[in-house]
Design an enzyme around this catalytic site. Sequence first.
Site, PDB file in Angstrom:
ATOM      1  N   SER A  31       0.676  -1.159  -0.017  1.00 57.28           N
ATOM      2  CA  SER A  31      -0.142  -0.171   0.023  1.00 57.28           C
ATOM      3  C   SER A  31       0.865   1.353  -0.050  1.00 57.28           C
ATOM      4  O   SER A  31       1.673   1.513   0.843  1.00 57.28           O
ATOM      5  CB  SER A  31      -0.820  -0.065   1.231  1.00 57.28           C
ATOM      6  OG  SER A  31      -1.045  -1.158   1.860  1.00 57.28           O
ATOM      7  N   HIS A  62      -5.332   0.363  -2.525  1.00 56.86           N
ATOM      8  CA  HIS A  62      -5.083  -0.958  -3.311  1.00 56.86           C
ATOM      9  C   HIS A  62      -5.679  -0.858  -4.651  1.00 56.86           C
ATOM     10  O   HIS A  62      -6.908  -1.016  -4.779  1.00 56.86           O
ATOM     11  CB  HIS A  62      -5.386  -2.196  -2.754  1.00 56.86           C
ATOM     12  CG  HIS A  62      -4.546  -2.302  -1.522  1.00 56.86           C
ATOM     13  ND1 HIS A  62      -3.590  -3.543  -1.439  1.00 56.86           N
ATOM     14  CD2 HIS A  62      -4.057  -1.497  -0.396  1.00 56.86           C
ATOM     15  CE1 HIS A  62      -2.989  -3.398  -0.217  1.00 56.86           C
ATOM     16  NE2 HIS A  62      -3.281  -2.325   0.168  1.00 56.86           N
ATOM     17  N   HIS A  84      -5.022  -9.445   1.454  1.00 60.21           N
ATOM     18  CA  HIS A  84      -4.577  -9.504   2.657  1.00 60.21           C
ATOM     19  C   HIS A  84      -5.239 -10.663   3.447  1.00 60.21           C
ATOM     20  O   HIS A  84      -6.686 -10.747   3.266  1.00 60.21           O
ATOM     21  CB  HIS A  84      -4.451  -8.461   3.570  1.00 60.21           C
ATOM     22  CG  HIS A  84      -3.657  -7.423   2.899  1.00 60.21           C
ATOM     23  ND1 HIS A  84      -4.077  -6.195   2.071  1.00 60.21           N
ATOM     24  CD2 HIS A  84      -2.406  -6.925   3.433  1.00 60.21           C
ATOM     25  CE1 HIS A  84      -2.798  -5.510   1.867  1.00 60.21           C
ATOM     26  NE2 HIS A  84      -1.763  -5.930   2.733  1.00 60.21           N
ATOM     27  N   TYR A  86      -6.260 -10.193   6.484  1.00 57.73           N
ATOM     28  CA  TYR A  86      -7.227  -9.521   7.256  1.00 57.73           C
ATOM     29  C   TYR A  86      -8.355  -9.206   6.485  1.00 57.73           C
ATOM     30  O   TYR A  86      -9.531  -8.687   7.157  1.00 57.73           O
ATOM     31  CB  TYR A  86      -6.421  -8.281   8.031  1.00 57.73           C
ATOM     32  CG  TYR A  86      -6.216  -7.116   6.881  1.00 57.73           C
ATOM     33  CD1 TYR A  86      -7.090  -6.367   6.503  1.00 57.73           C
ATOM     34  CD2 TYR A  86      -4.794  -7.039   6.928  1.00 57.73           C
ATOM     35  CE1 TYR A  86      -6.655  -5.358   5.743  1.00 57.73           C
ATOM     36  CE2 TYR A  86      -4.357  -5.900   5.947  1.00 57.73           C
ATOM     37  CZ  TYR A  86      -5.469  -5.146   5.445  1.00 57.73           C
ATOM     38  OH  TYR A  86      -4.741  -4.232   4.586  1.00 57.73           O
ATOM     39  N   GLU A  87      -8.574  -9.196   5.192  1.00 53.29           N
ATOM     40  CA  GLU A  87      -9.671  -8.788   4.575  1.00 53.29           C
ATOM     41  C   GLU A  87     -10.626 -10.091   4.461  1.00 53.29           C
ATOM     42  O   GLU A  87     -11.643  -9.757   3.915  1.00 53.29           O
ATOM     43  CB  GLU A  87      -9.244  -8.425   3.046  1.00 53.29           C
ATOM     44  CG  GLU A  87      -8.353  -7.063   2.974  1.00 53.29           C
ATOM     45  CD  GLU A  87      -7.902  -6.985   1.476  1.00 53.29           C
ATOM     46  OE1 GLU A  87      -8.482  -5.995   0.807  1.00 53.29           O
ATOM     47  OE2 GLU A  87      -6.860  -7.501   1.216  1.00 53.29           O
ATOM     48  N   ALA A 114       4.653  -1.838   4.065  1.00 47.59           N
ATOM     49  CA  ALA A 114       4.787  -0.804   5.197  1.00 47.59           C
ATOM     50  C   ALA A 114       4.693  -1.678   6.326  1.00 47.59           C
ATOM     51  O   ALA A 114       4.055  -2.687   6.458  1.00 47.59           O
ATOM     52  CB  ALA A 114       3.438  -0.077   5.162  1.00 47.59           C
ATOM     53  N   MET A 212       1.388  -6.894   8.265  1.00 50.76           N
ATOM     54  CA  MET A 212       0.429  -7.781   7.974  1.00 50.76           C
ATOM     55  C   MET A 212       0.293  -8.535   6.657  1.00 50.76           C
ATOM     56  O   MET A 212      -0.615  -8.821   6.102  1.00 50.76           O
ATOM     57  CB  MET A 212      -1.142  -6.988   8.111  1.00 50.76           C
ATOM     58  CG  MET A 212      -1.073  -6.089   9.411  1.00 50.76           C
ATOM     59  SD  MET A 212      -2.453  -5.138   9.400  1.00 50.76           S
ATOM     60  CE  MET A 212      -2.197  -4.121  10.999  1.00 50.76           C
ATOM     61  N   SER A 213       1.543  -8.588   6.152  1.00 53.40           N
ATOM     62  CA  SER A 213       1.599  -9.283   4.798  1.00 53.40           C
ATOM     63  C   SER A 213       2.900 -10.064   4.843  1.00 53.40           C
ATOM     64  O   SER A 213       3.699 -10.317   5.740  1.00 53.40           O
ATOM     65  CB  SER A 213       1.705  -8.051   3.625  1.00 53.40           C
ATOM     66  OG  SER A 213       2.656  -7.341   3.754  1.00 53.40           O
ATOM     67  N   ASN A 236       6.063   3.770  11.047  1.00 50.11           N
ATOM     68  CA  ASN A 236       5.769   4.233  12.215  1.00 50.11           C
ATOM     69  C   ASN A 236       6.433   3.526  13.210  1.00 50.11           C
ATOM     70  O   ASN A 236       7.026   2.311  12.780  1.00 50.11           O
ATOM     71  CB  ASN A 236       4.099   3.969  12.794  1.00 50.11           C
ATOM     72  CG  ASN A 236       3.864   2.490  12.427  1.00 50.11           C
ATOM     73  OD1 ASN A 236       3.465   2.152  11.455  1.00 50.11           O
ATOM     74  ND2 ASN A 236       3.435   1.805  13.708  1.00 50.11           N
ATOM     75  N   HIS A 248      -4.230   4.199   9.526  1.00 50.58           N
ATOM     76  CA  HIS A 248      -3.896   3.643   8.287  1.00 50.58           C
ATOM     77  C   HIS A 248      -3.672   4.699   7.391  1.00 50.58           C
ATOM     78  O   HIS A 248      -2.607   4.892   6.624  1.00 50.58           O
ATOM     79  CB  HIS A 248      -5.408   3.166   7.656  1.00 50.58           C
ATOM     80  CG  HIS A 248      -5.049   2.099   6.402  1.00 50.58           C
ATOM     81  ND1 HIS A 248      -3.963   1.458   6.270  1.00 50.58           N
ATOM     82  CD2 HIS A 248      -5.512   2.417   5.371  1.00 50.58           C
ATOM     83  CE1 HIS A 248      -4.086   0.824   5.066  1.00 50.58           C
ATOM     84  NE2 HIS A 248      -4.976   1.577   4.336  1.00 50.58           N
TER      85      HIS A 248
END
Length: 274
Positions: A31, A62, A84, A86-87, A114, A212-213, A236, A248
């Site tokens: 992203s 995305h 992802h 989480y989706e 990220a 997360m990826s 971050n 986000h």
Amino acid sequence: MVYTYEQAQEAAAVISPWLEDRTYLAIVLGSGFDACLSKIDLKHSIPYVELPHFPTTSVMGHSGILHIGTWDQQEVLVWSGRFHYYEGHSMQTVTFPIRVTKLLGINDLLLTNAAGGLLESMRPGSLMFIRDHINFQPENPLRGPHDPRWGPRFPDMNHVYDAAWITEWSHLAKQLEVPYHIGVYLGLQGPSLETPAEYAWFHQAGAHAVGMSTVPEAIVARQMGMRIGGISVISNVFNPYELADTTHEGVLEVVRTAADRTAGLLSNWFNQRQ
Ligand code: HPA
């Protein structure tokens, strides 16, 4: 949803007519990395929805388009937008583009993302070249029926991330004065971010950044014997003494700014590789 080898072949068949008879590098763009696209002399783009067996992407930032072109003399196949876990996508869906990449005869894979930095010395916008990972996601993408055409049932996970590439990037980053780290990426399910206790624990556990990826993609690529590189933009940084909220939008903003640096580094790398 378990994808068959034949389904991956069907998706590859739609893409392969657009590939030249040259050596390609596949890139998965995280992203906010869209700035990288401006470096590419695009030959063809295919929305994921036009590829057999692909779902559509949903998360903002995305676009879900496959780009084929040339980046500073390097032929590239760029997955802009990833699925992802989480989706709600299965691990098989998350890693399907990697399967298709391999069936296109492409062996070199660069994963970008990220990530939240866990080292005090990290600054937002610096890069981390991934040298290893910790799979802290709740599933393994290789779980389920095994098709030996993909590779071993129990792939070795030493040397997943190519050490020579890390050395080359480090030299370039020094030359270009791009702040960088070399470290361990810990992959999480998300989508909630981490509590301070979790960040502190993951750091103690040996991680230098969390995201997360990437981990499922690297596992699948490793099974298929691909050469893998991973670059995180640290968006971050966890600081136990000064807790700051992570959003986000904030993550995307930092990545967008740092994507230029990443793109510059990659341009130099591609010129050097020729
Ligand atoms: N945690 C998990 N994923 C992330 C983070 C983070 O702090 N920053 C960017 N992706």
